[in-house]
Design an enzyme around this catalytic site. Structure first.
Site, PDB file in Angstrom:
ATOM      1  N   LYS A  82       0.844  -1.170   0.086  1.00 23.84           N
ATOM      2  CA  LYS A  82       0.095  -0.027   0.009  1.00 23.84           C
ATOM      3  C   LYS A  82       0.846   1.155  -0.126  1.00 23.84           C
ATOM      4  CE  LYS A  82      -3.913   1.990   2.890  1.00 23.84           C
ATOM      5  NZ  LYS A  82      -4.640   1.791   3.870  1.00 23.84           N
ATOM      6  N   SER A 156      -9.258   1.823   3.054  1.00 26.61           N
ATOM      7  CA  SER A 156      -8.522   2.573   2.250  1.00 26.61           C
ATOM      8  C   SER A 156      -7.559   1.632   1.597  1.00 26.61           C
ATOM      9  CB  SER A 156      -7.963   3.688   2.895  1.00 26.61           C
ATOM     10  OG  SER A 156      -6.923   3.124   3.971  1.00 26.61           O
ATOM     11  N   SER A 180      -9.823  -0.772   7.257  1.00 28.97           N
ATOM     12  CA  SER A 180      -9.267  -0.420   5.908  1.00 28.97           C
ATOM     13  C   SER A 180      -8.474  -1.629   5.325  1.00 28.97           C
ATOM     14  CB  SER A 180      -8.103   0.802   5.962  1.00 28.97           C
ATOM     15  OG  SER A 180      -8.882   1.994   6.173  1.00 28.97           O
TER      16      SER A 180
END
Length: 462
Positions: A82, A156, A180
């Site tokens: 990420k 996210s 997330s």
């Protein structure tokens, strides 16, 4: 013949150790898929092909020298990261036009990836500063859900989830401060693990001082999740918390089932409720006892999460507020209005929630099943539909009312794919006491095995 991207990460690692395929070949295969397919998936912010190939060739040399017994369980299997996790000399964008400088060092989890010889395919998209529960941003992300492209992959860590679900990466790292990792896992049909605070070291680029956020993993199988989590687990000097001991209870287990969130006046979608009930039923088929659990209703906890999370938003250093998206600016404005006394009150409440779960819920049951989300995956843009950001925030709250509880308490939880409704996956969540993440994954692996094993990439991406 099964293609490489259809195999689990642990299956790929076994082939690499056996000499049936090289790490370089596996890495090239996934880089080729990224080059051909990510234009319509939108999972990657940065592709680190040169780095990945260099690491893969080194992994092959290490294997040749050490032999299959001398390497780790995921040796040579590539991974996506990420884009709020620092990889040295690679830009860390945080999904924001205000960021994008090359990292001056590795975050702790990346150090462990390198030590285990997992090639890094690239950095995956997230919304600005990882604040909302989608994966749309102003720097090029149009990340789609591989199952149905008009729907969000969640967030996210949506770019990481989309990459794994579409077979562009065998596994990926995310971060989870309110759901997330688990939210996109549910939206994309994956296993998503939010470990206990202290199991995986935060930072050093983002030490997550509120205790809400921790690195987590996204995979297609529980075995893969356990192996990747073990790879990145461990403490370093300066960590705020350390791993806690966990005594695994004897079987049969007491499995709690709660399909009502702690938020009042919130209706849970029937398919999300059904997913939790189905997971509980599968655990009952294994001989465990299912016990209804009432978590109670308390809007004060949700308010405390909102206030603490807005302080996190306000803490990001930016040169020009005008470079930020509207939701980020709204969150930062709220955060600046939170007093020191109020933040102290919020963090104190978090510790109280942890104690309540430990003493009231997990004294009565061993593990707890809930829906992962309150609603199925939503259409892209649904959480940015209103010009009033308070309305958008409320929509996010209704979407993910179950996941923040574990961030608030610092406890582990795993989202498990259970159902497919209207062409979209629906997950359920299994949670437990501090330190129980390995137990959670073992139970999920047994459920997977009884169900005939997990599937491969999302339909259409095989």
């Amino acid at each position: 013949m099964t293609a490489l991207h259809e195999l689990s990460a642990t299956a790929l690692a076994a082939l690499i150790r056996a000499g049936s395929v090289t790490s370089a070949e596996v890495t090239v295969h996934h880089l080729d898929r990224i080059a051909r397919l990510d234009g319509r998936l939108g999972a990657f912010a940065t592709v680190t092909a040169e780095l990945a190939l260099s690491q893969a060739r080194r992994a092959d040399r290490v294997l040749a020298a050490a032999g299959p017994e001398g390497v780790g369980p995921l040796h040579g299997v590539p991974v996506a990261v990420k884009d709020n996790i620092d990889v040295e000399d690679v830009p860390t964008g945080w999904g924001s036009a205000s960021r994008g400088d090359e990292a001056v060092g590795d975050d702790n989890v990346v150090t462990r990836l390198r030590a285990a010889h997992l090639p890094i395919l690239g950095k995956t998209h997230l919304p600005e500063f990882a604040l909302p529960c989608h994966s749309e941003n102003a720097v090029g992300a149009a990340t789609v859900n591989p199952w149905r492209s008009e729907f969000t992959p969640g967030g996210s860590s949506g770019g990481s989830a989309a990459a794994v679900s579409a077979g562009l990466a065998p596994m990926a790292l995310g971060t989870d401060a309110g759901g997330s990792v688990r939210t996109p896992a549910s939206c994309c049909g994956l296993i998503g693990v939010r470990p206990s605070n202290g199991t995986v070291s935060n930072g050093p680029s983002d030490p997550a001082v509120t205790g809400l956020s921790t690195p987590g993993v996204l995979t297609r199988t529980a075995h893969d999740a356990a192996a990747l989590l073990a790879t990145i687990a461990g403490s370093v000097t300066g960590d705020m918390t350390a791993p806690r001991p966990y005594a695994e209870p004897p079987s049969p287990l007491r499995i709690g089932l709660s399909t009502e969130p702690m938020l009042p006046d919130l209706e849970v979608d029937p398919d999300c409720r059904k997913a939790a009930e189905t997971l509980a039923a599968r655990l009952a088929e294994a001989g465990h006892e299912v016990i209804p659990v009432d978590l109670g209703k308390d809007v004060a906890v949700a308010d405390a999460f909102r206030d603490a999370w807005s302080v996190v938003a306000a803490a990001f250093e930016v040169d020009d507020e005008d470079d930020l998206e509207a939701f980020t600016r709204w969150m930062r404005e709220r955060g600046r209005g939170v007093s020191g006394e109020r933040l102290h009150e919020c963090l104190t409440m978090f510790r109280g929630v942890a104690r309540m779960l430990d003493e009231m819920v997990f004294d009565a049951v061993d593990l707890l099943v809930t829906p992962t989300l309150g609603q199925p995956p939503q259409r892209r843009g649904a959480f940015r539909a209103s010009p009033d950001e308070a309305v958008n925030f409320d929509a996010m709250t209704r979407f993910m009312p179950f996941t923040p509880m574990y961030n608030i308490a610092g406890m582990p939880a795993v989202s498990v794919p259970v159902l497919v409704a209207d062409g979209l996956p629906i997950g359920a969540m299994l949670g437990g006491r501090h330190g129980s993440e390995w137990h959670l994954l073992r139970e999920i692996a047994l459920v997977e095995a009884r169900a005939g094993g997990p599937g491969g990439p999302a339909p259409g991406w095989e």
